[in-house]
Design a protein around this motif. Structure first.
Motif, PDB file in Angstrom:
ATOM      1  N   MET A   3       0.816  -1.203   0.000  1.00 33.85           N
ATOM      2  CA  MET A   3       0.000   0.000   0.000  1.00 33.85           C
ATOM      3  C   MET A   3       0.854   1.260   0.000  1.00 33.85           C
ATOM      4  SD  MET A   3      -2.808  -1.282  -0.489  1.00 33.85           S
ATOM      5  CE  MET A   3      -3.867   0.166  -0.463  1.00 33.85           C
ATOM      6  N   LEU A   4       2.185   1.095   0.058  1.00 32.35           N
ATOM      7  CA  LEU A   4       3.082   2.244  -0.111  1.00 32.35           C
ATOM      8  C   LEU A   4       3.898   2.026  -1.378  1.00 32.35           C
ATOM      9  CD1 LEU A   4       3.935   4.915   1.219  1.00 32.35           C
ATOM     10  CD2 LEU A   4       5.872   3.704   2.183  1.00 32.35           C
ATOM     11  N   ALA A   5       3.200   2.015  -2.501  1.00 36.06           N
ATOM     12  CA  ALA A   5       3.839   1.843  -3.801  1.00 36.06           C
ATOM     13  C   ALA A   5       3.048   2.641  -4.822  1.00 36.06           C
ATOM     14  CB  ALA A   5       3.868   0.364  -4.194  1.00 36.06           C
ATOM     15  N   PRO A   6       3.721   3.176  -5.847  1.00 37.62           N
ATOM     16  CA  PRO A   6       2.982   3.919  -6.881  1.00 37.62           C
ATOM     17  C   PRO A   6       1.833   3.088  -7.455  1.00 37.62           C
ATOM     18  CG  PRO A   6       5.341   4.228  -7.158  1.00 37.62           C
ATOM     19  CD  PRO A   6       5.170   3.177  -6.088  1.00 37.62           C
ATOM     20  N   LEU A 252       0.975   9.937  -6.506  1.00 39.25           N
ATOM     21  CA  LEU A 252       1.585   8.726  -7.042  1.00 39.25           C
ATOM     22  C   LEU A 252       0.827   7.472  -6.615  1.00 39.25           C
ATOM     23  CD1 LEU A 252       5.413   9.398  -6.711  1.00 39.25           C
ATOM     24  CD2 LEU A 252       4.152   8.974  -8.824  1.00 39.25           C
ATOM     25  N   LEU A 253       0.316   7.472  -5.390  1.00 37.03           N
ATOM     26  CA  LEU A 253      -0.462   6.323  -4.918  1.00 37.03           C
ATOM     27  C   LEU A 253      -1.724   6.136  -5.748  1.00 37.03           C
ATOM     28  CD1 LEU A 253      -0.146   6.877  -1.065  1.00 37.03           C
ATOM     29  CD2 LEU A 253       0.886   5.013  -2.379  1.00 37.03           C
ATOM     30  N   LEU A 254      -2.274   7.233  -6.258  1.00 32.31           N
ATOM     31  CA  LEU A 254      -3.511   7.176  -7.031  1.00 32.31           C
ATOM     32  C   LEU A 254      -3.269   6.896  -8.516  1.00 32.31           C
ATOM     33  CD1 LEU A 254      -5.421  10.199  -5.476  1.00 32.31           C
ATOM     34  CD2 LEU A 254      -6.114   7.803  -5.336  1.00 32.31           C
ATOM     35  N   THR A 255      -2.088   7.240  -8.998  1.00 34.81           N
ATOM     36  CA  THR A 255      -1.867   7.187 -10.442  1.00 34.81           C
ATOM     37  C   THR A 255      -0.767   6.219 -10.876  1.00 34.81           C
ATOM     38  OG1 THR A 255      -0.296   9.030 -10.362  1.00 34.81           O
ATOM     39  CG2 THR A 255      -2.617   9.577 -10.685  1.00 34.81           C
ATOM     40  N   GLY A 256       0.191   5.952 -10.005  1.00 37.08           N
ATOM     41  CA  GLY A 256       1.323   5.124 -10.391  1.00 37.08           C
ATOM     42  C   GLY A 256       2.394   5.892 -11.124  1.00 37.08           C
TER      43      GLY A 256
END
Length: 256
Positions: A3-6, A252-256
């Protein structure tokens, strides 16, 4: 996926997800509707006749002489629930997000916040935006924005906000230890911040580089990074826009 990744919160079909950084003096949000960062003072104005305004409009209303200002957020947590909900509802409408949208809102929260403070923040955001609300500790979001190698480097994040500095040691993609230093001018408290960095980072999680990430609106002093590097012995990383680091990580969490 961690859950802490793009892209951890990215889902097909989401129309209007929101990244939200709610600070003491400033609120920032991003949504793909506009594709830009909306930045407003985190303030609500009320007049004797009952008129209300938020953000820059609230400051302008105050300048007419017939308005009281309310700052509903203090040190990144909710100080006035109804004032915070009103502020966020107006900004949600201005962002173009429909009132019936249920796309997720990812909001930053101080690592030193209590469980009650986190729950109150989630409730305020849910009342304003609707949909699912996820919280991410601000040092973790900032570390993501800085592209820190959280699986190899020993990372301490210093987030310098309005009158508040959080110092967090990150291990296993989570905040392992955290301290807070309260100071209007962080440059006057560099020695205290450095001492906190040494304490929280006393037990390295990895044998890699000893990195110090410096973010937040108060991180703009030109000598701050050099002094902290000298006092802590860590390699300093500071993004080009340190005041936007938390929001950039949430995005970044929402889009990658």
């Amino acid at each position: 996926m961690s859950m802490l990744a793009p892209g951890a919160y990215a889902r097909l079909g989401l129309r209007h997800p929101v990244a939200l950084d709610l600070g003491t003096s400033t609120v920032r949000l991003w949504t793909p509707v506009s594709g830009t960062v909306v930045t407003e003072p985190a303030v609500v104005a009320c007049t004797s006749s009952g008129a209300q305004a938020v953000g820059r409009a609230a400051i302008a209303l105050r300048d007419t002489g017939d308005a009281n200002l309310l700052w509903p957020v203090r040190h990144g947590v909710v100080a006035d629930f109804f004032g915070c909900v009103h502020l966020l509802r107006v900004l949600a409408a201005a962002s173009g997000r429909p009132g019936d949208d249920v796309s997720p809102v990812v909001v930053g929260v101080p690592a030193t916040a209590t469980l009650r403070q986190k729950d109150l923040l989630v409730a305020a955001v849910r009342h304003a935006f609707g949909g699912r609300v996820a919280t991410v500790e601000e040092p973790l979001a900032a570390a993501l924005a800085c592209r820190a190698d959280l699986d190899r480097d020993d990372v301490v994040a210093v987030d310098i906000g309005h009158g508040r500095t959080e110092i967090a040691h990150i291990a296993d993609r989570a905040v392992e230890a955290v301290e807070r230093v309260d100071a209007p001018d962080p440059f006057d408290r560099v020695s205290l911040i450095a001492a906190a960095v040494r304490r929280v980072g006393a037990r390295p999680a990895f044998p890699g580089r000893r990195r110090l990430l410096i973010t937040g609106g108060g991180a703009v002093h030109p000598e701050l990074g050099a002094r902290l590097a000298a006092l802590t012995g860590r390699v300093v990383t500071m993004p080009a826009d340190p005041h936007l680091a938390t929001l950039a990580g949430l995005r970044l969490l929402l889009t990658g």
